[in-house]
Design a protein around this motif. Structure first.
Motif, PDB file in Angstrom:
ATOM      1  N   VAL A   1       0.837  -1.206   0.000  1.00 32.64           N
ATOM      2  CA  VAL A   1       0.000   0.000   0.000  1.00 32.64           C
ATOM      3  C   VAL A   1       0.870   1.253   0.000  1.00 32.64           C
ATOM      4  CG1 VAL A   1      -1.643   1.338   1.392  1.00 32.64           C
ATOM      5  CG2 VAL A   1      -1.998  -1.110   1.076  1.00 32.64           C
ATOM      6  N   ILE A   2       1.870   1.280   0.856  1.00 30.76           N
ATOM      7  CA  ILE A   2       2.762   2.446   0.930  1.00 30.76           C
ATOM      8  C   ILE A   2       3.524   2.618  -0.385  1.00 30.76           C
ATOM      9  CG2 ILE A   2       4.779   3.426   2.094  1.00 30.76           C
ATOM     10  CD1 ILE A   2       3.756   2.035   4.659  1.00 30.76           C
ATOM     11  N   ALA A   3       4.011   1.510  -0.948  1.00 35.14           N
ATOM     12  CA  ALA A   3       4.741   1.576  -2.213  1.00 35.14           C
ATOM     13  C   ALA A   3       3.854   2.133  -3.323  1.00 35.14           C
ATOM     14  CB  ALA A   3       5.262   0.200  -2.588  1.00 35.14           C
ATOM     15  N   ARG A   4       2.608   1.709  -3.375  1.00 36.88           N
ATOM     16  CA  ARG A   4       1.674   2.224  -4.382  1.00 36.88           C
ATOM     17  C   ARG A   4       1.455   3.722  -4.200  1.00 36.88           C
ATOM     18  NH1 ARG A   4      -2.601  -0.808  -3.192  1.00 36.88           N
ATOM     19  NH2 ARG A   4      -1.566  -2.797  -3.206  1.00 36.88           N
ATOM     20  N   GLN A   5       1.382   4.180  -2.961  1.00 39.63           N
ATOM     21  CA  GLN A   5       1.190   5.611  -2.709  1.00 39.63           C
ATOM     22  C   GLN A   5       2.396   6.424  -3.173  1.00 39.63           C
ATOM     23  OE1 GLN A   5       0.288   5.774   1.474  1.00 39.63           O
ATOM     24  NE2 GLN A   5      -1.887   5.403   1.133  1.00 39.63           N
ATOM     25  N   PHE A   6       3.587   5.842  -3.120  1.00 42.21           N
ATOM     26  CA  PHE A   6       4.787   6.518  -3.590  1.00 42.21           C
ATOM     27  C   PHE A   6       5.008   6.329  -5.090  1.00 42.21           C
ATOM     28  CE2 PHE A   6       5.836   6.870   0.827  1.00 42.21           C
ATOM     29  CZ  PHE A   6       6.720   7.927   0.909  1.00 42.21           C
ATOM     30  N   GLY A   7       4.230   5.454  -5.721  1.00 38.90           N
ATOM     31  CA  GLY A   7       4.399   5.188  -7.141  1.00 38.90           C
ATOM     32  C   GLY A   7       5.471   4.161  -7.432  1.00 38.90           C
ATOM     33  N   PHE A   8       5.850   3.344  -6.450  1.00 38.01           N
ATOM     34  CA  PHE A   8       6.860   2.311  -6.628  1.00 38.01           C
ATOM     35  C   PHE A   8       6.207   1.025  -7.118  1.00 38.01           C
ATOM     36  CE2 PHE A   8       9.819   3.922  -2.965  1.00 38.01           C
ATOM     37  CZ  PHE A   8       9.923   5.141  -3.596  1.00 38.01           C
ATOM     38  N   LEU A   9       6.955   0.240  -7.856  1.00 34.53           N
ATOM     39  CA  LEU A   9       6.543  -1.113  -8.214  1.00 34.53           C
ATOM     40  C   LEU A   9       7.182  -2.062  -7.202  1.00 34.53           C
ATOM     41  CD1 LEU A   9       7.183  -0.738 -12.023  1.00 34.53           C
ATOM     42  CD2 LEU A   9       4.958  -0.829 -10.924  1.00 34.53           C
TER      43      LEU A   9
END
Length: 177
Positions: free
Chosen positions: A92-100
């Motif tokens: 979830v946090i990675a998606r919020q930062f735009g990370f794959l």
């Protein structure tokens, strides 16, 4: 061979092996020590298209590192986060930062290549309800509390688990600070 410049953070054997595997498909692949000062200098001086990174970089996490670095970079690369365990919270946090994201040890070279070639997720609008200036301090705290509770519940952690309330308080403190 593709011209993409790929930086792999970490010099352990698994990172070097990944670099050698990727060099068959991409001409510009390099590894660097997971030292935040070295990595930030490389990113400031060289345009990398993709950065493959672990969740921890010398005393900090990848999210804090790139959040602090994003204002000083001319070109922001696509970030692929590789982490050692399943975690909905990290996803979830990675998606919020735009990370794959990829789970360490469970992917093949074709999965990495397809992840490199796919577009990064669109970062959600930064107008978060927590930062709306019209809220009073009490309303803001209440929304932080509700968001933290929602995040922990989405991760699948039930409230009867020992430490649930400590975890929620820790998330709230992190958001407030």
């Amino acid at each position: 061979m593709d011209d993409k410049r790929i930086l792999i953070i970490g010099e352990e054997s698994k990172h070097v092996g990944l670099a050698h595997s990727l060099k068959r498909y991409y001409s510009n692949v390099c590894t660097r020590k997971a030292d935040k000062d070295i990595i930030s200098e490389y990113l400031k001086n060289t345009k990398y298209d993709v950065v493959i990174a672990p969740i921890r970089i010398e005393g900090t996490d990848i999210f804090t590192f790139f959040d602090n670095l994003k204002n000083s970079l001319f070109f922001f690369p696509k970030i692929i986060l590789i982490y050692p365990y399943n975690s909905t919270v990290i996803d979830v946090i990675a998606r919020q930062f735009g990370f794959l994201t990829l789970k360490e040890g469970s992917f093949s070279i074709t999965e990495i290549i397809s992840t490199i070639e796919q577009d990064a997720p669109i970062v959600e609008n930064k107008k978060d309800i927590l930062s709306t200036p019209k809220l009073t301090e009490e309303e803001r705290r209440k929304r932080i509390y509700l968001k933290a509770t929602e995040l922990i519940n989405k991760s699948g952690i039930p409230t009867n688990i020992k430490g649930y309330y400590y975890l929620r308080d820790a998330v709230i403190l992190c958001v407030e600070n």
